[in-house]
Design a protein around this motif. Structure first.
Motif, PDB file in Angstrom:
ATOM      1  N   ASP A 321       0.938  -1.171  -0.035  1.00  0.00           N
ATOM      2  CA  ASP A 321       0.120  -0.044  -0.085  1.00  0.00           C
ATOM      3  C   ASP A 321       0.938   1.308  -0.090  1.00  0.00           C
ATOM      4  O   ASP A 321       1.542   1.598   1.028  1.00  0.00           O
ATOM      5  N   TYR A 322       1.120   2.010  -1.047  1.00  0.00           N
ATOM      6  CA  TYR A 322       0.775   1.804  -2.334  1.00  0.00           C
ATOM      7  C   TYR A 322       2.071   1.561  -3.347  1.00  0.00           C
ATOM      8  O   TYR A 322       3.158   2.173  -2.874  1.00  0.00           O
ATOM      9  N   PRO A 323       2.075   0.846  -4.303  1.00  0.00           N
ATOM     10  CA  PRO A 323       3.196   0.430  -4.966  1.00  0.00           C
ATOM     11  C   PRO A 323       3.618   1.502  -5.878  1.00  0.00           C
ATOM     12  O   PRO A 323       5.003   1.588  -6.158  1.00  0.00           O
ATOM     13  N   CYS A 348       7.107   4.766  -1.786  1.00  0.00           N
ATOM     14  CA  CYS A 348       6.377   3.741  -2.836  1.00  0.00           C
ATOM     15  C   CYS A 348       7.268   2.291  -3.061  1.00  0.00           C
ATOM     16  O   CYS A 348       6.739   1.265  -3.344  1.00  0.00           O
ATOM     17  N   SER A 349       8.442   2.585  -3.381  1.00  0.00           N
ATOM     18  CA  SER A 349       9.315   1.407  -3.680  1.00  0.00           C
ATOM     19  C   SER A 349       9.849   0.582  -2.441  1.00  0.00           C
ATOM     20  O   SER A 349      10.448  -0.473  -2.774  1.00  0.00           O
ATOM     21  N   ARG A 350       9.489   1.173  -1.228  1.00  0.00           N
ATOM     22  CA  ARG A 350      10.017   0.340  -0.229  1.00  0.00           C
ATOM     23  C   ARG A 350       9.076  -0.041   0.999  1.00  0.00           C
ATOM     24  O   ARG A 350       9.193  -0.731   1.762  1.00  0.00           O
ATOM     25  N   VAL A 351       7.806   0.162   0.489  1.00  0.00           N
ATOM     26  CA  VAL A 351       6.693   0.169   1.734  1.00  0.00           C
ATOM     27  C   VAL A 351       6.192  -1.302   1.755  1.00  0.00           C
ATOM     28  O   VAL A 351       5.913  -1.856   0.504  1.00  0.00           O
ATOM     29  N   ILE A 352       5.752  -1.896   2.806  1.00  0.00           N
ATOM     30  CA  ILE A 352       5.259  -3.280   2.749  1.00  0.00           C
ATOM     31  C   ILE A 352       4.240  -2.923   4.116  1.00  0.00           C
ATOM     32  O   ILE A 352       4.460  -2.178   5.123  1.00  0.00           O
ATOM     33  N   SER A 353       2.802  -3.340   3.824  1.00  0.00           N
ATOM     34  CA  SER A 353       1.832  -3.184   5.009  1.00  0.00           C
ATOM     35  C   SER A 353       1.447  -4.485   5.404  1.00  0.00           C
ATOM     36  O   SER A 353       1.250  -5.586   4.790  1.00  0.00           O
TER      37      SER A 353
END
Ligand SMILES: Cc1ncc(COP(=O)(O)O)c(C=O)c1O
Length: 381
Positions: A321-323, A348-353
Motif C-alpha cells: 500500500d501503495y506500490p 512507494c518503492s520500499r513500503v510493505i503493509s
C-alpha cells in the motif's frame, strides 16, 4: 521457540482486512427492514447516524452518502471546484482521493509527503500553490493525521480551502482533538476494510451549515425542495440499513481503534531489532492504524516484491500500500504535472503493509509479527 513450520500452519486465512459485524448489527439492520422504511428519504435512521457521527468527531454537521468517493465528489461540487481549478493532493493515496478532482474537470497537483507520517507536507504544498489553486486536500493516510495547522496556515495565506480526506482515519486525533471538525470539511469512507464499516458508505463533516446544505442537495439530485432543482446533483444517498450498521459500528469504534493500536504495538515489538523504518507517530498525532506500514532499507527496494511473496508463502497477509505514486498510472499519462514527489517515489518503492483489523486476536498478531520478523531477517542478512 516455536518453529517456522508450526507458525505457518497456525496462521489464519490470508486476510488483509476483515470487518466485524456481530448480532447487534444483524438486529439493527433487521429492525430497519421490518420497519418498512429503508431509505434516507423515508427513514430517520440516516439522520440519527449523521448526528451521532458529527457529535463523535466534534463537527457541527455530517452528511451521509453511499461511499467515500461520493463524499469527496459531493464536497468538491459543493465547494464550486470545476474546470481550470487546481486541487493539491498527495500521490501516496488511493485513487478515490483524486478521482473526484478529475470528475470535476479540475487538475490534481501532487505535493510530496513527510517521510515519517507519509502525509502531504505544508512545505511542498506551499511550493505548488498557484493562482489556479482552489483547495488543499491532505489525506490522513493509514489512520495517521496530516499536520493540519501548517496546512491551514498555507490555505489561509492563499485564500483556498482546506479539505481533508479522512477516509482511513475515523477517530484519529490531531493535537488531542478528533479529526473531522478541524478543517473546512472532511470526508470518510465506511467501505468494509475501514476501522468502522457500513459495507459501503461515506460521510462529509463540516462546521459550515451552508456548505452542509449544498452537500445535502447534491446528494439528492440537486433538489432544494420538492420539485425545485437548484443545480445538477446525483443519487449519492445512503440507505437506512447502512446507517443502522453505522450507528452500531460507531459505538464500537473506540474499542476497534484501541485494538488496532495494540496490534501495531505488537508488530513494532516484533520488528524493532531489524533494519527497517517502522511507523512513527508524530508528536501531534494519535493514529488509528488503519494498516501498519513499514519501509525496507533502500538496498532491499529491488527485492521488496520477493519479500512480500515470501511473507505470503508463510500466510502472512502482507500487501503493498501503495506500490506506485498515483501519477504514474496510465490515467495520468497525458496530464501535465508537476509530478515531482521524490519522497513519495522512495516510500512507494520500499513500503510493505500488514493488517490491523480489529477482529484479529492478539495471538495471531504475535504470530504475524514473529513470522514477519523471521522472513525479513533472512532478507536482511
Ligand atoms: C484515502 C482514501 N480516499 C478515498 C477512498 C474512497 O472511499 P470509498 O472506497 O468508500 O469510495 C478511500 C477508500 O477506500 C481511501 O482509502
Amino acid at each position: 521457540m516455536t518453529k517456522r513450520s508450526e507458525l505457518r500452519t497456525s496462521l489464519p486465512e490470508d486476510l488483509y482486512f476483515y470487518p466485524t459485524f456481530g448480532e447487534e448489527e444483524v438486529e439493527a439492520v433487521s429492525a430497519v427492514i421490518r420497519s418498512g422504511r429503508t431509505t434516507q428519504l423515508s427513514s430517520s435512521v440516516v439522520r440519527e447516524f449523521e448526528e451521532a457521527f458529527a457529535g463523535y468527531v466534534g463537527a457541527k454537521e455530517a452528511i451521509a452518502v453511499n461511499s467515500g468517493t461520493a463524499a469527496l465528489h459531493t464536497l468538491l461540487i459543493a465547494c464550486g471546484i470545476g474546470p481550470d481549478d487546481e486541487v493539491i493532493v498527495p500521490a501516496f493515496t488511493f485513487i478515490g482521493t483524486v478521482g473526484p478532482v478529475l470528475q470535476q474537470g479540475a487538475r490534481p497537483v501532487f505535493a510530496d509527503i513527510d517521510p515519517d507520517s507519509y502525509c502531504m507536507t505544508a512545505e511542498d504544498t506551499a511550493q505548488k500553490i498557484t493562482s489556479w489553486t482552489k483547495a488543499i486536500m491532505p489525506v490522513d493516510i493509514f489512520g495517521h493525521p496530516a499536520d493540519l495547522d501548517p496546512l491551514r496556515d498555507v490555505a489561509r495565506e492563499h485564500g483556498v480551502l482546506l479539505l481533508e480526506d479522512a477516509c482511513q482515519a475515523h477517530g484519529a486525533r490531531y493535537k488531542g482533538a478528533r479529526v473531522g471538525g478541524l478543517t473546512d470539511a472532511a470526508c470518510y469512507s465506511f467501505q468494509e476494510s475501514k476501522n468502522m464499516s457500513t459495507a459501503e458508505g461515506g460521510m462529509i463533516t463540516t462546521n459550515d451549515p451552508e456548505l452542509a446544505e449544498r452537500c445535502r442537495e447534491i446528494r439528492h439530485q440537486g433538489e432544494k425542495e420538492w420539485g425545485l432543482i437548484e443545480s445538477l446533483g446525483y443519487n449519492y444517498r445512503m440507505t437506512a440499513m447502512q446507517a443502522a450498521l453505522g450507528i452500531v459500528q460507531l459505538g464500537k469504534l473506540d474499542k476497534a481503534n484501541d485494538t488496532r493500536r495494540q496490534i501495531a504495538n505488537i508488530y513494532t515489538n516484533a520488528l524493532k531489532g531489524l533494519d527497517l523504518q517502522l511507523p512513527k507517530e508524530k508528536s501531534y498525532a494519535w493514529s488509528v492504524f488503519h494498516v501498519y506500514s513499514f519501509l525496507v532499507p533502500k538496498q532491499l527496494a529491488s527485492r521488496r516484491d520477493d519479500i512480500v511473496q515470501a511473507l505470503k508463502a508463510q500466510r502472512v497477509p502482507a500487501k503493498i500500500d501503495y506500490p506506485w505514486p498515483l501519477y504514474t498510472s496510465p490515467l495520468f499519462k497525458d496530464r501535465s504535472g508537476p509530478f515531482d514527489c521524490p519522497v513519495t517515489e522512495d516510500v512507494c518503492s520500499r513500503v510493505i503493509s500488514l493488517p490491523t483489523y480489529q477482529s484479529m486476536s492478539m495471538d495471531i498478531a504475535e504470530k504475524i509479527g514473529a513470522v514477519t520478523h523471521d522472513v525479513l531477517a533472512e532478507f536482511l542478512k
